[in-house]
Design a protein around this motif. Structure first.
Motif, mmCIF file in Angstrom:
data_model
loop_
_atom_site.group_PDB
_atom_site.id
_atom_site.type_symbol
_atom_site.label_atom_id
_atom_site.label_comp_id
_atom_site.label_asym_id
_atom_site.label_seq_id
_atom_site.Cartn_x
_atom_site.Cartn_y
_atom_site.Cartn_z
ATOM 1 N N PRO A 158 -2.855 -4.589 -0.428
ATOM 2 C CA PRO A 158 -3.515 -3.282 -0.249
ATOM 3 C C PRO A 158 -3.942 -2.681 -1.588
ATOM 4 C CG PRO A 158 -1.514 -3.419 1.059
ATOM 5 C CD PRO A 158 -1.510 -4.612 0.159
ATOM 6 N N SER A 162 1.504 2.580 -3.208
ATOM 7 C CA SER A 162 2.589 2.739 -2.227
ATOM 8 C C SER A 162 2.481 1.706 -1.116
ATOM 9 C CB SER A 162 2.563 4.151 -1.641
ATOM 10 O OG SER A 162 1.306 4.420 -1.032
ATOM 11 N N ALA A 163 1.261 1.467 -0.638
ATOM 12 C CA ALA A 163 1.059 0.472 0.417
ATOM 13 C C ALA A 163 1.325 -0.935 -0.099
ATOM 14 C CB ALA A 163 -0.367 0.574 0.953
ATOM 15 N N ARG A 164 0.972 -1.174 -1.360
ATOM 16 C CA ARG A 164 1.176 -2.499 -1.958
ATOM 17 C C ARG A 164 2.668 -2.808 -2.069
ATOM 18 N NH1 ARG A 164 -2.887 -2.341 -5.816
ATOM 19 N NH2 ARG A 164 -1.543 -1.125 -7.149
ATOM 20 N N LYS A 166 5.110 -1.576 -0.183
ATOM 21 C CA LYS A 166 5.609 -1.833 1.179
ATOM 22 C C LYS A 166 5.160 -3.198 1.680
ATOM 23 C CE LYS A 166 5.786 3.024 2.617
ATOM 24 N NZ LYS A 166 5.220 4.058 3.528
#
Length: 304
Positions: A158, A162-164, A166
């Protein structure tokens, strides 16, 4: 690995009654990832005989076809028109046509559109024939020196931090070399995020511009690669494959830990540096604290 069992007769694939002319079906044709010489004779023969070639960007594919003097009908097929173009391709297959599916570079369907088309073609009873060739992450793995007995391909991570984090968290203990595609502009931030989640000392390799003039493979820990790429952020260009070693290689050696401590002590107290390095490396905080005290003394005694 067992010895390969090759066909005695070189063939293009399933044959029609016209001898060497391939029969109707959907041919998944791998194309070069950079060097135009990396295409097979079989792939060129299939493209030359295709009634229709489905490709992501016709402008990109025309460069390849023109290079080899191939003039065949093209249809654009990508994520945004997959429904309408897919229906036209299925109609062509139903009419007994030979359709070749290619991507802008490499093997179709590997982080590229095509999965739904292949599934629909097979469901409709059409032949789907793979024509193997170049693949960026396989090419990178063959030369970067990380373990290749077990692999985990994750495609693109991503774009946001933060998405990366997760995204990669569930794989931190997977006993396999992880492989991702990453954009040059996001590479320093991605490496920093992976260092935080997977361990600063985890070995990795940046494989850039594979098969092209500026091909480069750079090895190091995730932390070191994050630091070096951040320093040259605006100079990183090209297609990038990022390979990350399995967990057993993630703990840094003692000299690597010393380097990390020295860097941390430039901005942090001994206690803060010990906490940060222990968290990043998985080593005991007390051990890191004692080592940081010793290194702080060495730094203080350094005449420089």
């Amino acid at each position: 690995m067992a010895q390969a069992d090759f066909d005695d007769e070189a063939s293009l694939g399933p044959r029609s009654a016209v001898g060497s002319i391939p029969s109707a079906g959907l041919y998944i044709v791998a194309t070069p990832i950079g060097n135009l010489g990396d295409i097979s004779h079989r792939a060129l023969a299939i493209l030359a005989a295709a009634d229709l070639i489905a490709c992501e960007d016709t402008r990109v594919s025309l460069k390849l076809l023109n290079h080899y003097g191939l003039k065949r009908p093209l249809i654009s097929y990508h994520d945004h028109n997959a429904k309408t173009s897919g229906a036209k391709i299925l109609d062509a297959l139903a009419a007994g046509k030979r359709v070749a599916l290619i991507s802008d570079a490499g093997t179709p369907l590997i982080s590229d559109p095509g999965y739904r088309l292949v599934a629909d073609a097979r469901a409709a009873g059409h032949k789907v024939i793979p024509i193997p060739g170049a693949c960026a992450f396989i090419t990178a793995l063959s030369a970067c020196g990380l373990p290749t007995d077990k692999l985990l391909f994750l495609g693109f991570s991503p774009p946001k931090s933060s998405a990366r984090k997760k995204f990669v968290e569930p794989y931190r203990s997977v006993d396999a070399t992880m492989v991702l595609y990453e954009s040059p502009s996001r590479l320093p931030a991605a490496l920093a995020d992976f260092a935080e989640i997977l361990g600063a000392g985890r070995e990795a390799a940046i494989c850039r511009e594979m098969t092209k003039s500026y091909e480069e493979i750079r090895r190091g820990s995730l932390l070191d690669l994050a630091a070096s790429t951040a320093a040259q952020e605006h100079r990183i260009k090209g297609e990038i494959v990022l390979a990350i070693a399995p967990p057993e290689g993630e703990r840094p050696k003692s000299d690597q830990i010393d380097d990390l401590i020295k860097k941390a002590l430039q901005d942090l107290s001994v206690r803060e540096a010990a906490a940060a390095i222990a968290w990043m490396t998985g080593e005991k905080r007390r051990t890191i604290y004692q080592r940081a005290l010793a290194l702080q003394g060495q730094i203080s005694d350094d005449p420089q």
